[in-house]
Design a protein around this motif. Structure first.
Motif, short mmCIF file in Angstrom:
data_model
loop_
_atom_site.label_atom_id
_atom_site.label_comp_id
_atom_site.label_asym_id
_atom_site.label_seq_id
_atom_site.Cartn_x
_atom_site.Cartn_y
_atom_site.Cartn_z
N MET A 195 41.51 52.66 85.89
CA MET A 195 41.68 53.79 84.96
C MET A 195 42.21 53.28 83.62
N ASN A 196 41.44 53.53 82.57
CA ASN A 196 41.84 53.11 81.24
C ASN A 196 42.49 54.29 80.52
N TRP A 197 43.81 54.24 80.40
CA TRP A 197 44.55 55.36 79.82
C TRP A 197 44.26 55.52 78.33
N ILE A 198 43.95 54.43 77.66
CA ILE A 198 43.63 54.52 76.22
C ILE A 198 42.39 55.38 76.02
N TYR A 199 41.39 55.23 76.89
CA TYR A 199 40.18 56.04 76.79
C TYR A 199 40.52 57.53 76.91
N LEU A 200 41.37 57.86 77.88
CA LEU A 200 41.71 59.27 78.10
C LEU A 200 42.49 59.85 76.93
N ILE A 201 43.40 59.04 76.37
CA ILE A 201 44.17 59.51 75.21
C ILE A 201 43.25 59.75 74.03
N MET A 202 42.27 58.85 73.83
CA MET A 202 41.32 59.02 72.73
C MET A 202 40.49 60.29 72.88
N ILE A 203 40.08 60.60 74.11
CA ILE A 203 39.31 61.82 74.36
C ILE A 203 40.18 63.05 74.11
N LEU A 204 41.43 63.01 74.56
CA LEU A 204 42.34 64.13 74.33
C LEU A 204 42.55 64.37 72.83
N LEU A 205 42.79 63.29 72.09
CA LEU A 205 43.03 63.41 70.65
C LEU A 205 41.79 63.90 69.92
N ALA A 206 40.60 63.43 70.35
CA ALA A 206 39.36 63.89 69.72
C ALA A 206 39.16 65.37 69.93
N THR A 207 39.51 65.86 71.12
CA THR A 207 39.37 67.29 71.41
C THR A 207 40.31 68.11 70.54
N VAL A 208 41.56 67.68 70.45
CA VAL A 208 42.54 68.39 69.62
C VAL A 208 42.10 68.38 68.15
N ALA A 209 41.61 67.22 67.69
CA ALA A 209 41.16 67.12 66.30
C ALA A 209 40.01 68.07 66.02
N GLY A 210 39.06 68.14 66.95
CA GLY A 210 37.94 69.05 66.77
C GLY A 210 38.37 70.50 66.71
N GLY A 211 39.32 70.87 67.57
CA GLY A 211 39.80 72.24 67.57
C GLY A 211 40.63 72.60 66.35
N MET A 212 41.25 71.59 65.74
CA MET A 212 42.07 71.85 64.55
C MET A 212 41.23 72.11 63.30
N ILE A 213 39.98 71.63 63.29
CA ILE A 213 39.15 71.76 62.09
C ILE A 213 39.00 73.21 61.64
N PRO A 214 38.57 74.14 62.51
CA PRO A 214 38.43 75.52 62.01
C PRO A 214 39.76 76.19 61.69
N MET A 215 40.86 75.70 62.28
CA MET A 215 42.16 76.29 61.99
C MET A 215 42.70 75.84 60.63
N LEU A 216 42.32 74.63 60.21
CA LEU A 216 42.87 74.07 58.98
C LEU A 216 41.91 74.15 57.79
N VAL A 217 40.61 74.11 58.07
CA VAL A 217 39.61 74.14 57.01
C VAL A 217 39.03 75.54 56.92
N ARG A 218 39.37 76.25 55.89
CA ARG A 218 38.98 77.66 55.76
C ARG A 218 37.51 77.81 55.36
N ASN A 219 37.04 76.94 54.48
CA ASN A 219 35.67 77.06 53.98
C ASN A 219 34.82 75.91 54.53
N LEU A 220 34.70 75.90 55.84
CA LEU A 220 33.91 74.85 56.49
C LEU A 220 32.43 75.07 56.22
#
Length: 245
Positions: free
Chosen positions: A1-26
């Motif tokens: 089990m590569n924990w770095i891979y899982l952390i990267m996937i978690l962070l990518a998901t959070v980053a994707g979800g933050m886009i519509p919350m932070l960028v008003r005129n996407l």
């Protein structure tokens, strides 16, 4: 089990979800091209790495489970309304309100996210399969989470709830990978079953990625020039993952 891979996937998901919350005129076309790129990349990784692996493990029997996985994803789409491929089939808004049944959407998309995590806990004979799959899932998570949070915002969910939804959703795939890896190490039955489950997920990935090619964000399901370019770059990146071998 590569924990770095899982952390990267978690962070990518959070980053994707933050886009519509932070960028008003996407820009409305940005998610379309993002989906086309990530869908093509996921398709390439599935064909180049996962499909040969399941046929190596299961022989011709793998095809049965790939087809089943394809139609399992068709069924899940009825709950998630296609959010996993960025083409939501939600009822039209009445006035300024969108009547969205939040729980079925989250349940369907979370089941899909759980399925995505299972192959991450599998022991591959091809050393390039796991890092390639990680990149494919990570790339797919960005537009997937973006679409989820956008729909939740249209459903007028409060900001605190949006963050709870995003964090919980971001954890589903890593938790699934951990469960698959840990149970596979300790239970022989689970170890034998993982190859079949990976074949099911391969079918689901094929459904999602090919649907993205033709549906995501286009009014008439056409392939515009820019979308073809995004798909081409996604496929080229998938071919580059062969250097991991």
């Amino acid at each position: 089990m590569n924990w770095i891979y899982l952390i990267m996937i978690l962070l990518a998901t959070v980053a994707g979800g933050m886009i519509p919350m932070l960028v008003r005129n996407l820009r409305p076309n940005l998610p379309i091209y993002m989906l086309a790129f990530t869908g093509a990349f996921l398709f390439g990784v599935t064909i180049l790495h996962l499909l040969p692996e399941v046929y190596h493990e299961l022989g011709h029997e793998a095809g049965i489970y790939v087809v089943l996985g394809f139609f399992v994803q068709v069924a899940l789409q009825g709950l998630s309304h296609g959010m996993e491929h960025g083409h939501t089939h939600l009822p039209a808004a009445e006035g300024h309100h969108h009547h969205v049944a939040v729980f079925p959407l989250l349940f369907g998309l979370s089941l899909h996210a759980f399925m995505e995590g299972i192959p991450l806990g599998f022991n591959y004979s091809d050393a390039s399969a796991l890092p390639s799959l990680m990149l494919g899932v990570m790339a797919h998570k960005v537009p997937e989470a973006l679409t989820l949070i956008t729909v939740m915002m249209h459903a007028h969910q409060p900001k605190a709830k949006l963050w709870r939804i995003l964090i919980i959703f971001a954890c589903v795939t890593p938790v699934s990978a951990i469960l698959a890896a840990q149970l596979g190490q300790h239970f022989e039955l689970v170890t034998k079953s993982l190859a079949y489950m990976v074949a099911l997920v391969v079918g689901a990935f094929l459904h999602i990625s090919t649907t993205i090619f033709y549906e995501s964000g286009t009014k008439h399901h056409e392939l515009s020039r820019k979308k073809v370019v995004a798909i081409t770059f996604g496929l080229l990146l998938a071919f580059l993952t062969l250097i991991f071998e």
